[in-house]
Every structure is written in structure tokens, then in C-alpha cells.
Write an enzyme that holds these catalytic residues in place. Structure first.
Site, short mmCIF file in Angstrom:
data_model
loop_
_atom_site.label_atom_id
_atom_site.label_comp_id
_atom_site.label_asym_id
_atom_site.label_seq_id
_atom_site.Cartn_x
_atom_site.Cartn_y
_atom_site.Cartn_z
N SER A 171 0.81 -1.22 0.00
CA SER A 171 0.00 0.00 0.00
C SER A 171 0.84 1.27 0.00
CB SER A 171 -0.95 0.04 1.19
OG SER A 171 -1.74 -1.08 1.21
N ASP A 172 1.73 1.37 -0.97
CA ASP A 172 2.50 2.60 -1.17
C ASP A 172 3.49 2.93 -0.06
OD1 ASP A 172 1.89 3.35 -3.65
OD2 ASP A 172 0.19 4.62 -3.09
N ALA A 173 3.86 1.92 0.73
CA ALA A 173 4.97 2.17 1.65
C ALA A 173 6.26 1.87 0.89
CB ALA A 173 4.86 1.27 2.87
#
Lengths: 354, 633
Positions: free
Chosen positions: B249-251
């Protein structure tokens, strides 16, 4: 022996099905139903205001849902589904003829009405082609004019009407009156059933033909001899209510909401919808959800004040000297007590003896 | 690029009128074609087309101001002239008879520095068009090759359709438009060198990056705008792969050793200010170390850094609650009567102190006077911001993410050459967002690292993918950027080939350390007795209406009561059993009594303060609500 097994089976069913399905006392069914209906509602907002390209016949999706929940007297576009008794038709063509009989035709549809204010005369110019296709004869129009006690002359395609001053039981007709008469003349129905704007033949899932109409008139169509009464349907909740009564209105609400949900491929348990419909119809009339209906009729002053129009409710209740017995959820939260739902429903009754 | 016209309308309308007179353009009192200047009718002419053409011609000759634009509406047969402010205008190269006026000879002169932009404008080689003239009089060619005799203008460069920020993004034409928009707004949040005088500035908040680098893949406007001298970001070696779920998730995963070497390191400056204010009656604030015993004294510990004048010294390490400038204010009301009925003048403490969550070192102190002539002190603190979990980073393609884990270099995957990525991006970030430019920039960055050749990322005219791949091939690198990686934990080769490249990343000014917030107990609002809101006030997180509905849905009555009462604004109120009014405790007689009916039949009732307030407000409406008491259950 058989009887014993039977009882066992019934017991088993009762244990498995019935008691599993019954709701526990104190369960907050209202909130759960509201959330279960509200959540898919938020999803509907985004995509279903319009169906791209397709002309909208009947509002679906969120607009229709709002209409139902607000208990609007007349839906934006009402609609009927009419099955005709088998003995009255053989094929699609016969049905189309019947459909045309239903369509309400007004004088303005078959004639151009123009007015002369100075001479106080009206001129009807008949549209022959329209009359023919709608099956209306000159006599038809003449008889209606006679019925309304107009004085007129027929000149081929034209009918000239002279307006007498006595017509409106007035001494003299004003220009406004002339216009009024014109409008009422335009709106005179020649044939068909009132409010049925358009009727066309459609095939259903089982390849059976039926008539779908724009506009609805349950009362007259129900009385119509050709109509199959057992399968007549309208989407106007109010008409169903005034004709069949509140129970039918409740079922109609359930059916309509379910239909809206199904169209969007949203699954909501029917019991939530039923609860909503029950709440809307529990008083014997169809109430809306919101300020003018359900929420506006809550028992507690505080609960009503918490919803909308706070000051109005407070002032009014003070005028009548109302008291709030703190029985609802909202009231108890405001005051800071445990609310009577779920774990709060049970109280320990302990008698102290000193 | 475009400009927005400025300067006053009236002044220009006058000059336009005189210009038109000088240029021999006659405006008649009557005629077929009305002429409007800035929407106002100024006269008529007979042939709008020719008048428009004459005006354009004379404008190019410099006889009429270049800020005047013409539009002849052929359908309505009306001539519109515009010279007002607020019109967006764009420059074009003028084309005559299918030939660009920007000839090789002119270009040569420009290169020598003999011609400036204003000179080009005066010579009639370029001109600015507004939207109206563009619509009615221009047929613009995109490139010199496609010029025909019908063309009237030539686009200077295709990038010029983009604005200042968007034209700095590399390979923007390969990205989806929403991502370009996002990349533009994020480029403005990137840390770098925001001003060269930042050490003497007193901005209330400022970030300065330690080692900004200019990007490997640049664009032409980037250079023109001078961004390479004030870069805002660093070139990261990026691997596109998952990493134990810590970059979902976009980390993103960041290399610990890279951080230790200075990757993404920045300083955060925060300035505080306080003024020695004057009050009516000749009273004044006073900077000093507040004496013990004064109202609102914070304890001697808080004032430990202050010097004699009550102002902190530079290089002091300060934490939340520490006082930066000690101040004492005169009493709010001139006469305060104390318990013994004696008029006593009491000063208040009103120091400048560090808010909760603030931490840093005092950098500089500015002692000056404010506009109103009062003594003004500004204190600037700085703190070092080393990338940590939760800090936000973004590439120039709208690919933003926060650090999900900081991994030691030994544990990171590596190539057979021993290259360890600085950052690991999750592959799921790419397909649905269609940021192909991101991938291309990674390839381009690698190519530049290998060859040192300039890779141009200018939109519509940058280095082509094929050229980049040729360079990679030349240096025996996988032309698609796919590299074999070895697992840092096990040392085993990772089965899949992983896309690795060098790409420019920006550290954005959303740093966790400036946002982190928690509360267990804390301040409450004066009016409602409910917890305060917001980080600045050390507030709680609102348990709102919908959250409440959920708990009702669960039937969790006791939990709701705890949230809405016990943990919030619970009070004990005295209620008169006889009349239902709020009763009073008389301290002198130590007795509860009702001020309305003087009854002593009083009960203590537990309720929310909000309800007490509601009752008070209803009373102010002129309604007398009575509280009827009953034994519970």
C-alpha cells in the site's frame, strides 16, 4: 413411532432454523438496518444518477430510493404493468390496440386551439391524420363540445366557438377568462384513461406480452374488464395505499426498494427493508423518513430536538409542558446514562431491606 | 509557457487609442462593423478583417503595443480588441508565407547573445497571443517540418503547453494526467534549498536539505528555470519488488546505511516570536525570568535556559515546555481583590514556551522592534530530521509513499556487482496508475550513470526509449533494466529478475515527527468540559456520531457510556428534588440548597456536562426545564 420422529424433526428444525434466525432481545435492529441500507446508498450516489445514453423512463438508483423513503405523493414518473386477460387477445397487435384504448387523448392532441380575445372566439383546427391514427371521429369532438354547452359552428376542418358571457356565470368575460377556457378546452379528455400518458406493449421474462404505461391510474384500470386484476402493478405507492390499504403499501415499498437494490447488484437483507417499510407504515398512513415523518414523530423531545429544528421542538414542547421520559437511545446519550439497547436493556432489580 | 497580463486597464486603453491614431487606423462614428475595446464600444469600421490585419501588422512593426490583442468574429461581424489585465497569453514564433521568422541567422545571433527576448518581440519574430486572437487569427504549426503557407504561427517548443512546474517533470507525456497533477503539487512540497538566505531568515517553519542533488534525468525548462542550482531531491537507486510486506500500500523500504550516509537528511527550522506589549493605562509587558510565586509560574526547571534578560541563549537544547523567552504581564483587571478583601496587584506569567511535541536547539535570537514600536524577540530553533518510518517521499511521477521500514544494508537485496538499492518500491504501485514515465526515468537514470551521457526527459522531445536501451546494451546492462538480485537475509539468488534503476526522489515536508500525536488524558475545553481538538491543543480524537452509531448497533451500551461520559465530560450536579432546578452548595454553611425554592432536599446526579450546558441554554431561551428524579430501576 412416526409421530415421534416427526416431532423430533420439528424440534430439530425449530432449534436449527427458527431459534437461530430469531433476533436476540435488545438487538439494535433499527441502527443495523439503517447502516445496512445507508452504506450501499453511499455507493449508489457515485454511479447511478444517469444511465449514459439510455433515455430514462423511470428513475432508478438513488433518486428513486430517495423518492420512496420520502414518501412522495406522486413519483417523478409513475409506471404501470398491465396484463390482459387471455381471452381478449391473440397476438401483439391486439394488445397494441388495447394499449391505445388506455392512452388518454386530449383535445390538444388532435386539434390546434387558437383564441381571438377581441371577438371572444376560439378556433379549433383539427389534425385529421392524428385523429385517424387515434381513432377519433368528428362526432366525438362535437359531442364533447355539446356536453360542455359550447356554441359552435363546424366549417370543414375548422370548428369556430363563440363564447357567451354567461358561460362562467359572470356578467362579462375578461381576457383572462378566455385564456382559462382555452386551457380547459385543451385539457378535455376525448378517450382513454386519465393519467395514462403512454402505453406500449412489452415482453416479459417468460415471453408473455404485457402493457407498460407511463402514468398510472390504478383505480380505473382495476375496474377495467379486460385487465388481469391479479397481476396489475403500479409503482405509485400512494395509489396502492389509497386503493388497497396500508398492508399493500408496505409490500409495495419493500418490493420497490428491493428492486432498486437488485438493479445495482447490491445485496441488502430483505428484513432490513421490511423493517424500514414497517416503520414507515406502522401508523396506518405512509410516513416519510425524516423531519416530516418518522424522526419528527419521535416520542422524546430531546430526540426530536437532536435531529432537526432544535429550537422549534424545544419551544413547542415547553408550550405544551411536555416531559421526556428518557426511554430512547438518543435521549439517554445526551443525558449521559446507559441507553436501553443491547447490554443496557437488562437491569438488576435488587430490593434492599434495612 | 505563458504569462498573465498585468498593469492597469485605463492607462493602457488611453495608450492604445493614441497608438491606433499614430498607426493611421481610423475608427469611424458609424459603419458596418462595431469595434469593442475591452468589451466597450469605441467605434465602427467597414471591413473588420482588414482592420484586424492592419493592427496585427502594425503591432509586429512595433507601432502598437505588443499587449494589444485582436479578434475579428467573422460570424457576428464584430471586431474585438483587448488590452486589459488577467488574460493568459502565450508566445509564438511568427510565420510568414510558410517560413518561420526565426531563421538560422537569427538563432546564430541569439547564440552570440546579441538578441534578447524583448528584442525578438520588438523585431516581430515572436509575439504573444491571447485566447481570443488564438481562436480567430492563428493557425499554429507544431514543428517547423509541418509548416505550410497557410500557417501563421509556429510553436516555440511543444513543452511550452505545460506550466512552470509540469514542464520540470521528466517524461510527463508517458504518464496519466491525474498522476501529472499529483506530481506537480508534490514537487512544491519537496525539500531542498528554498532560499539562499535561509540562515538569516525567520520563517515560521522551514526545511533545508543536507545534500540536494540535481536529477540525472532533467528537462530543458528545468535548466532554464535554474532549478539545477537549487535542486530539491536526490537520486535514489530503486528496486521494484515487494519486501516482506513492509512496502505494501504505497509504503517504501529505505536502506539504513544510505540514511546514515546522509540520504534524505534535512534540517527543520521553526521560529517563535513574542512581543513586549503595551496596555492602556501605561502598563507594559516585561521580559525577565519570571519570579517564583507569580501566577502561572511554570516551575524553575522551565526557565533554566534563560539569561538575565529573560531571553534564551543560542545553542540551548530545548524540549516541550521549556521557556524560550520569559515574560511577565500586568494583571488583566486593574483591581483584583484577594480572599482577604485587599486590593492586590498581581502580575501574570506569559512566557513564550515550546509547545507539546516541539523539540530542538536554539539557533539564533533576533532582538528587534515591531511595527508598533514594541520590543520584539524572535527565537529560531532547529532540529535534525533523519528519515524515519512514516516520512513521505515521492518521485516526479505522482508516486508517493511513506517509509514502511528502514532495513540495514546487509539485509537488503543486492546485485552481483554489490549494488544495494536505497529504496524498494512495491510493484503494485505501477500498473493501475500507468506511470510509465517513472519506469522510463529509472532506465534513463541508469543509462546516465553508466555512460555519463545527458538524458533529456523533456516532455514530447526527450531522449527516446530506444536510445536509452542502446546505451544500456552498450554497457552490457540488461536493456530492460531487469537485474538479478540476491536475498540479503539468505544470500540466495531471487528467482525473478527485478527491475532496478536510478530515479530522482523528493523528500516531502510531511514528516511524522511534526505530526505524531497521542493523548491519554489532557486538557479540556472551558465551555463544554469535553477534550480539546487538534494536535496543537494536545487534543483527543473525536468519537463522532457515526462511530457512536456503530456501538449502538453492537448494543454496547456500557462502552458508549464510557466513551461519551466517563472519558469525556462527566460531572456531578446538585439537583433539587422538589423543583427540578440546579441546586447550590454553600461553602460557608457547608449546606446544599436550592436557590429557587430554598429546599434542602437535594440529590447529587451524575450527568454529562454537555447536558448541563444544554439545560442552561434552554433556560436562556426562556424555557424552564425541570429535572424529575427517580430511583434507578
Amino acid at each position: 413411532m412416526v409421530k415421534k420422529i416427526k416431532i423430533e424433526i420439528v424440534d430439530e428444525i425449530e432449534k436449527l432454523m427458527y431459534s437461530n434466525l430469531s433476533i436476540n432481545p435488545g438487538e439494535a435492529v433499527g441502527i443495523v438496518a439503517a447502516q445496512s441500507l445507508g452504506e450501499p446508498g453511499t455507493q449508489m450516489t457515485m454511479r447511478t444518477f444517469h444511465y449514459a445514453g439510455v433515455a430514462e423512463q423511470v428513475p432508478t438508483g438513488l433518486p428513486r430510493l430517495i423518492e420512496l423513503v420520502d414518501a412522495k405523493k406522486t413519483p417523478k414518473k409513475s409506471m404501470m404493468e398491465i396484463y390482459i386477460k387471455k381471452e381478449f387477445y391473440n397476438d401483439e397487435k391486439d394488445l397494441e390496440k388495447i394499449a391505445q384504448e388506455f392512452e388518454a387523448t386530449y383535445l390538444a392532441d388532435v386539434a390546434k386551439v387558437s383564441e381571438n380575445f377581441e371577438k371572444k372566439m376560439l378556433k379549433l383546427k383539427l389534425k385529421r391524420d392524428k385523429m385517424e391514427s387515434l381513432g377519433i371521429s368528428d362526432m366525438h369532438i362535437i359531442s364533447i363540445l355539446k356536453k360542455n354547452k359550447f356554441k359552435f359552428k363546424v366549417k370543414g376542418n375548422k370548428i369556430l366557438i363563440t363564447l357567451k358571457d354567461k358561460l362562467l356565470k359572470k356578467k362579462k368575460l375578461t381576457y383572462g377568462d378566455v385564456r382559462k377556457i382555452t386551457l380547459s378546452l385543451k385539457g378535455m379528455m376525448l378517450k382513454g384513461i386519465k393519467n395514462i400518458e403512454k402505453a406500449f406493449v412489452v415482453k416479459d421474462k417468460n415471453d408473455e406480452f404485457f402493457i407498460r404505461t407511463n402514468g398510472s391510474n390504478l383505480k380505473e384500470l382495476f375496474m377495467h374488464p379486460k385487465v388481469d386484476k391479479s397481476r396489475l402493478y403500479t409503482n405509485s405507492i400512494n395509489e396502492i395505499y389509497s386503493f388497497f390499504g396500508i398492508e399493500a403499501a408496505r409490500n409495495a415499498i419493500v418490493r420497490e426498494i428491493k428492486q432498486v437494490m437488485d438493479m445495482q447488484n447490491l445485496t441488502v437483507d430483505i428484513r432490513h427493508i421490511m423493517l424500514l417499510a414497517d416503520a414507515m407504515t406502522s401508523d396506518g398512513v405512509v410516513k416519510s423518513v425524516g423531519r416530516h415523518g418518522l424522526s419528527g414523530e419521535k416520542a422524546g423531545v430531546l430526540a426530536r430536538a437532536a435531529f432537526e429544528e432544535t429550537v422549534k421542538h424545544l419551544v413547542e414542547s415547553s408550550v405544551y409542558g411536555e416531559s421526556d421520559r428518557l426511554v430512547g437511545v438518543t435521549e439517554n446519550i445526551i443525558v449521559g446514562q446507559t441507553m436501553p439497547v443491547g447490554t443496557g436493556t437488562v437491569l438488576l432489580k435488587h430490593k434492599t431491606r434495612l | 509557457m505563458s504569462e498573465v497580463n498585468k498593469a492597469t486597464v485605463l492607462k493602457k486603453e488611453e495608450s492604445v487609442n493614441s497608438d491606433l491614431k499614430q498607426a493611421d487606423i481610423k475608427i469611424k462614428k458609424s459603419g458596418k462593423v462595431p469595434i469593442y475595446l475591452n468589451g466597450r464600444l469605441i467605434g465602427y469600421c467597414d471591413d473588420g478583417e482588414t482592420v484586424a490585419n492592419i493592427i496585427i501588422e502594425k503591432r509586429r512593426l512595433g507601432l502598437i503595443s505588443h499587449e494589444l490583442n485582436v479578434a475579428f468574429h467573422r460570424e457576428e461581424n464584430e471586431l474585438y480588441l483587448y488590452c486589459d489585465q488577467g488574460r493568459a497569453r502565450r508566445p509564438y514564433i511568427i510565420v510568414e508565407n510558410g517560413k518561420s521568422k526565426l531563421t538560422p541567422a537569427v538563432i546564430e545571433q541569439i547564440k552570440k547573445g546579441e538578441l534578447s527576448w524583448t528584442k525578438l518581440l520588438k523585431l516581430g519574430i515572436i509575439e504573444y497571443l491571447d485566447a481570443e486572437e488564438e481562436d480567430h487569427h492563428a493557425y499554429v504549426a507544431q514543428s517547423e517540418e509541418e509548416l505550410t503557407p497557410e500557417h501563421t504561427h509556429l510553436e516555440i517548443a511543444p513543452v511550452s503547453i505545460l506550466g512552470v512546474v509540469a514542464s520540470m517533470l521528466p517524461y510527463a507525456e508517458y504518464n496519466s494526467s491525474p498522476r501529472i497533477t499529483m506530481a506537480c503539487s508534490m514537487a512544491k512540497q519537496a525539500l531542498g534549498t528554498y532560499a539562499l538566505n535561509h540562515l538569516i531568515r525567520m520563517d515560521s517553519r522551514a526545511h533545508v536539505m543536507f545534500y540536494p542533488q540535481e536529477p540525472l534525468v532533467k528537462t530543458i525548462p528545468y535548466e532554464i528555470l535554474g532549478m539545477s542550482e537549487r535542486a530539491a531531491g536526490q537520486n535514489f537507486i530503486v528496486a521494484v519488488t515487494s519486501f516482506y510486506g513492509y512496502n505494501m500500500s504505497d509504503a517504501v523500504i529505505v536502506n539504513k546505511s544510505a540514511i546514515d550516509r546522509g540520504l534524505g537528511r534535512s534540517l527543520f527550522f521553526k521560529a517563535y516570536e513574542i512581543e513586549e506589549r503595551r496596555y492602556p493605562g501605561g502598563q507594559k509587558d516585561r521580559f525577565c525570568i519570571p519570579p517564583v510565586g507569580i501566577t502561572g509560574h511554570r516551575g524553575e526547571e522551565a526557565y533554566r535556559h534563560l539569561e538575565e534578560d529573560g531571553i534564551i541563549y543560542p545553542s540551548a537544547d530545548v524540549n516541550a515546555g521549556d521557556v524560550l523567552v520569559g515574560k511577565v504581564s500586568p494583571p488583566r483587571f486593574l483591581e483584583e481583590i484577594n480572599v482577604f478583601g485587599v486590593v492586590e496587584e498581581k502580575e501574570r506569567e506569559s512566557s513564550l514556551y515550546m509547545k507539546t511535541g516541539d523539540k530542538g536547539t536554539v539557533d539564533s535570537v533576533l532582538y528587534t522592534t515591531s511595527v508598533s514600536g514594541n520590543v520584539l524577540v524572535k527565537v529560531r530553533t532547529y532540529s535534525l530530521k533523519i528519515p524515519e518510518i512514516g516520512d513521505k517521499f515521492a518521485s516526479r511521477h505522482g508516486q508517493k509513499g511513506v517509509i514502511g521500514m528502514v532495513v540495514r544494508q546487509e539485509d537488503m537485496p543486492f546485485t552481483k556487482e554489490g549494488i544495494v538499492p536505497d529504496l524498494i518500491l512495491n510493484p503494485h504501485a505501477i500498473p493501475s496508475r500507468m506511470t510509465v514515465g517513472h519506469i522510463l526515468e529509472m532506465l534513463g537514470g541508469t543509462a546516465k550513470c553508466l555512460s555519463g551521457k545527458e538524458i533529456d526527459g523533456t516532455t514530447f522531445s526527450g531522449t527516446k526509449e530506444e536510445e536509452i536501451r542502446a546505451i544500456l546494451r552498450e554497457y552490457n546492462f540488461d536493456e530492460f533494466g531487469e537485474t538479478e538480485l540476491y536475498d540479503g537475509y539468505t544470500g540466495k539468488k531471487i528467482k525473478a529478475k527485478i527491475f532496478v534503476g536510478v530515479i530522482y526522489y523528493q523528500k516531502l515536508h510531511h514528516l511524522v515527527s511534526n505530526k505524531m500525536h497521542m493523548r491519554s488524558r489532557g486538557p479540556v475545553q472551558l465551555l463544554t468540559h469535553q477534550p480539546t481538538e487538534g494536535r496543537a491543543r494536545e487534543g483527543g480524537l473525536r468519537f463522532g456520531e457515526m462511530e457512536r452509531d456503530c456501538l449502538i448497533g453492537y448494543g454496547a451500551s456500557m462502552l458508549i457510556r464510557e466513551r461519551m461520559l466517563e472519558e469525556s465530560d462527566k460531572t456531578q450536579q446538585l439537583i433539587c428534588v422538589d423543583c427540578g432546578y440546579f441546586a447550590i452548595h454553600d461553602y460557608a454553611r457547608n449546606i446544599d440548597y436550592c436557590p429557587l425554592c430554598k429546599s434542602n432536599n437535594i440529590e447529587t446526579v451524575e450527568m454529562s456536562y454537555a447536558f448541563k450546558l444544554l439545560v442552561d441554554e434552554i433556560k436562556s431561551l426562556g424555557i424552564f426545564p425541570k429535572i424529575v428524579l427517580r430511583d434507578k430501576a
